[in-house]
Every structure is written in C-alpha cells, then in structure tokens.
Scaffold this motif. Sequence first.
Motif, PDB file in Angstrom:
ATOM      1  N   LEU A  50      19.377  -8.770 -66.144  1.00 17.30           N
ATOM      2  CA  LEU A  50      19.436  -7.327 -65.845  1.00 17.30           C
ATOM      3  C   LEU A  50      19.042  -7.054 -64.390  1.00 17.30           C
ATOM      4  O   LEU A  50      19.689  -6.249 -63.701  1.00 17.30           O
ATOM      5  CB  LEU A  50      18.511  -6.566 -66.803  1.00 17.30           C
ATOM      6  N   MET A  51      17.991  -7.722 -63.943  1.00 15.34           N
ATOM      7  CA  MET A  51      17.513  -7.518 -62.564  1.00 15.34           C
ATOM      8  C   MET A  51      18.605  -7.875 -61.553  1.00 15.34           C
ATOM      9  O   MET A  51      18.801  -7.177 -60.564  1.00 15.34           O
ATOM     10  CB  MET A  51      16.276  -8.396 -62.307  1.00 15.34           C
ATOM     11  N   GLU A  52      19.324  -8.959 -61.848  1.00 13.55           N
ATOM     12  CA  GLU A  52      20.364  -9.389 -60.914  1.00 13.55           C
ATOM     13  C   GLU A  52      21.615  -8.515 -61.030  1.00 13.55           C
ATOM     14  O   GLU A  52      22.180  -8.081 -60.016  1.00 13.55           O
ATOM     15  CB  GLU A  52      20.727 -10.858 -61.178  1.00 13.55           C
ATOM     16  N   LYS A  53      22.010  -8.260 -62.259  1.00  9.63           N
ATOM     17  CA  LYS A  53      23.253  -7.511 -62.487  1.00  9.63           C
ATOM     18  C   LYS A  53      23.154  -6.063 -62.005  1.00  9.63           C
ATOM     19  O   LYS A  53      24.061  -5.545 -61.361  1.00  9.63           O
ATOM     20  CB  LYS A  53      23.573  -7.545 -63.985  1.00  9.63           C
ATOM     21  N   ASN A  54      22.070  -5.401 -62.306  1.00  8.19           N
ATOM     22  CA  ASN A  54      21.958  -3.966 -62.006  1.00  8.19           C
ATOM     23  C   ASN A  54      21.324  -3.664 -60.658  1.00  8.19           C
ATOM     24  O   ASN A  54      21.563  -2.604 -60.085  1.00  8.19           O
ATOM     25  CB  ASN A  54      21.145  -3.262 -63.100  1.00  8.19           C
ATOM     26  N   TYR A  55      20.503  -4.586 -60.160  1.00 11.37           N
ATOM     27  CA  TYR A  55      19.764  -4.275 -58.926  1.00 11.37           C
ATOM     28  C   TYR A  55      19.933  -5.333 -57.831  1.00 11.37           C
ATOM     29  O   TYR A  55      19.350  -5.197 -56.756  1.00 11.37           O
ATOM     30  CB  TYR A  55      18.273  -4.103 -59.251  1.00 11.37           C
ATOM     31  N   GLY A  56      20.737  -6.368 -58.103  1.00 17.04           N
ATOM     32  CA  GLY A  56      20.984  -7.391 -57.088  1.00 17.04           C
ATOM     33  C   GLY A  56      19.763  -8.233 -56.757  1.00 17.04           C
ATOM     34  O   GLY A  56      19.707  -8.849 -55.696  1.00 17.04           O
ATOM     35  N   ILE A  57      18.799  -8.257 -57.659  1.00 10.86           N
ATOM     36  CA  ILE A  57      17.572  -9.040 -57.418  1.00 10.86           C
ATOM     37  C   ILE A  57      17.665 -10.359 -58.173  1.00 10.86           C
ATOM     38  O   ILE A  57      17.749 -10.375 -59.409  1.00 10.86           O
ATOM     39  CB  ILE A  57      16.322  -8.265 -57.889  1.00 10.86           C
ATOM     40  N   LYS A  58      17.702 -11.451 -57.439  1.00 10.25           N
ATOM     41  CA  LYS A  58      17.828 -12.754 -58.083  1.00 10.25           C
ATOM     42  C   LYS A  58      16.460 -13.425 -58.143  1.00 10.25           C
ATOM     43  O   LYS A  58      15.838 -13.671 -57.102  1.00 10.25           O
ATOM     44  CB  LYS A  58      18.808 -13.623 -57.297  1.00 10.25           C
ATOM     45  N   LEU A  59      16.011 -13.720 -59.344  1.00  8.92           N
ATOM     46  CA  LEU A  59      14.731 -14.423 -59.507  1.00  8.92           C
ATOM     47  C   LEU A  59      15.028 -15.908 -59.619  1.00  8.92           C
ATOM     48  O   LEU A  59      15.550 -16.371 -60.634  1.00  8.92           O
ATOM     49  CB  LEU A  59      13.994 -13.932 -60.756  1.00  8.92           C
ATOM     50  N   ARG A  80      12.074  -1.175 -56.789  1.00  7.01           N
ATOM     51  CA  ARG A  80      12.092  -0.214 -55.680  1.00  7.01           C
ATOM     52  C   ARG A  80      11.952  -0.923 -54.327  1.00  7.01           C
ATOM     53  O   ARG A  80      12.652  -0.592 -53.357  1.00  7.01           O
ATOM     54  CB  ARG A  80      10.945   0.790 -55.841  1.00  7.01           C
ATOM     55  N   ASP A  81      11.118  -1.933 -54.269  1.00  4.91           N
ATOM     56  CA  ASP A  81      10.847  -2.605 -53.001  1.00  4.91           C
ATOM     57  C   ASP A  81      11.855  -3.702 -52.646  1.00  4.91           C
ATOM     58  O   ASP A  81      11.882  -4.150 -51.500  1.00  4.91           O
ATOM     59  CB  ASP A  81       9.440  -3.226 -53.039  1.00  4.91           C
ATOM     60  N   ASN A  82      12.630  -4.170 -53.654  1.00  5.43           N
ATOM     61  CA  ASN A  82      13.480  -5.348 -53.393  1.00  5.43           C
ATOM     62  C   ASN A  82      14.942  -5.164 -53.763  1.00  5.43           C
ATOM     63  O   ASN A  82      15.728  -6.083 -53.579  1.00  5.43           O
ATOM     64  CB  ASN A  82      12.929  -6.558 -54.168  1.00  5.43           C
ATOM     65  N   ARG A  83      15.335  -4.004 -54.237  1.00  4.01           N
ATOM     66  CA  ARG A  83      16.693  -3.849 -54.760  1.00  4.01           C
ATOM     67  C   ARG A  83      17.734  -3.981 -53.654  1.00  4.01           C
ATOM     68  O   ARG A  83      17.526  -3.550 -52.519  1.00  4.01           O
ATOM     69  CB  ARG A  83      16.850  -2.520 -55.497  1.00  4.01           C
ATOM     70  N   LYS A  84      18.878  -4.555 -54.015  1.00  4.28           N
ATOM     71  CA  LYS A  84      19.996  -4.677 -53.082  1.00  4.28           C
ATOM     72  C   LYS A  84      21.187  -3.872 -53.575  1.00  4.28           C
ATOM     73  O   LYS A  84      22.232  -3.831 -52.944  1.00  4.28           O
ATOM     74  CB  LYS A  84      20.384  -6.147 -52.950  1.00  4.28           C
ATOM     75  N   LYS A  85      21.052  -3.258 -54.734  1.00  5.88           N
ATOM     76  CA  LYS A  85      22.126  -2.397 -55.283  1.00  5.88           C
ATOM     77  C   LYS A  85      21.547  -1.021 -55.543  1.00  5.88           C
ATOM     78  O   LYS A  85      20.386  -0.912 -55.972  1.00  5.88           O
ATOM     79  CB  LYS A  85      22.645  -2.948 -56.610  1.00  5.88           C
TER      80      LYS A  85
END
Lengths: 85, 208
Positions: A50-59, A80-85
């Motif tokens: 979800l983090m990657e798909k919706n906010y572009g954050i890859k863990l 909020r601090d790391n989103r790319k989308k």
Amino acid sequence: MDELILNLKREIIEVLNLEEVKPEEIEDDAPLFGEGLGLDSIDALELIVLMEKNYGIKLSDPAQGRELFKSIRVMATYIRDNRKK
Amino acid sequence: MGLVIRKYSYINDRVASVDGRAIPVPAGEEKFLTALYRARRVDYPRFFKMDALSKLGFLASELIFEGDASRFTPRDHVAILCFNRSSSLESDAAYQATIRHGEEYFPSPSLFVYTLPNIVTAEIAIRNRLHGETAFYVLERFDPRALVGRVGEAFQDAATRAVLVAWVESFRDSREVFMMLVEKNDTIFDLPFSVESIVELLNRGRNG
C-alpha cells in the motif's frame, strides 16, 4: 494531516478487508498489530505494498515496518514526510 | 463396520442447508456468503480476508460443527479431504492481475496466500483445531467414486476416526460446496457413506 489520517484509515480498511471496522473506530494512536486491529504478518506485507502503490514509498527493509506500522499517526507522519505520489 | 454420513451441509450462491434443512438467509445488498456468515452469528473476522473458495469451505464446516460443545477441543483423529475441478484458479487469476503490468506491478501478499487450493483445508483445520490428515484433490469432474475411495483410504490410518470430506468449487459463476462428516458406525439407522448417498444429498442441496 487529519485528511491524510482519514484517507489512510479508509485505504487500510479496503486493502485488508476489515469489513466490520469503520474509520472512526480506528484510534489514531492505537497499535495496529497485536492488540488494536489485531493485524497479522500478511497484513504487514499488504501495508508495505500500500505504501508503495498509493504513496510511492518503497520500504527496502521489511523490518522498517515494525516501527512504521506502530499506529495510524506514525504511518501518516512518515507518509507526509516521504511521499512521492 | 461401515462408514456413515453423520452430518452434511450444502451452500451455493443462493441457498444453504444443513442435513437437508434450508438455512434462512436474509436477502440484502451483501453477498450471499457474507449474509450467511452474519445470519449464523459467526464471530471470526478472518473470514473477510478469505477468498471465495475458503469462505465456502469455512461456512460449510461452520454449519457442520456449530452447536458441537467439543468443537474447539484439539482433535488428532479428524481428517479433512477436499475435492474440486478448478483448483484455486479464481485466486490465481486475481493475483496474476496484480503483477500483469510492469508499471503497476504490486503483487498482493493477501491474494498470493490463496493461490493454493489446500488453503481451504488449513482454514477449516485452524478454526476447529483439527490436527488430522488434510489433503486437496483436483479432479476432471465431480466424481463421487473418487470421494468414496479416498475417504476409505483415509480410514486405513488407525488414527483417523472421522473425515470431513467436501466437494468445494469456486470459479466464475460456479460456486458450491457439499460437505459431509463421515464416521465409522455399525448401526443400520445411519446414512451410509456411498456413491448413491452422495449423489442424492448433493442433488437435494442443489434443489434447495
């Protein structure tokens, strides 16, 4: 931030099929795993997606999830601090 | 000593029954399986995470075991054998859709979990603490002889004293489960576990 928290709750309910849970029933600071929503390890993997798909954050390190998924508020702050989308 | 059908249940997209008695399910906006879950007042939130195949198997076992005072006592002597035609193809396709496109490549862990048909046997075993043999067989078509033969083999193991056996199919518009609890018994008053009984009870379930 309040809007992000609400959206995040809705997304989590949808992606984890928490059909009996309403957004307002999820406390912002309650633990997501163990007590609280009682999520399991598969749910944790789904939250990483979800983090990657919706906010572009890859863990890259799944262990990061242990800190990130402490509560909705912790998740939302990180997004909020790391989103790319 | 022969094998007898102690209890049986049937569910498809519109009807449910146990031992031939129809289960009332209120019509509404919810899918039938979810409405059935609520109608039986089952409290097991994991149900909502299951794919349709596991929901069918789970609910059929709920109808078999509900009201059984000892149902949550761990049991080593109950085996679970399931059969179908389409394996887990429905969940396989749903998972494949999450990895089809390079730019939208987000493999879903929760869908991946159900890309094996025998997960349904695990869901039933976990819920009811059944620690006996579990197996899932994919057949070309519904074949009651295969069910009778395999269940008979399961009873060759002295540890097995009961078998939960089901035909559970979920693919496209074809959803149904017919489940039986089979035990050893020697009275003439019980329903024999035979090809004829299976066909008759399955047809009775389908006809509502």
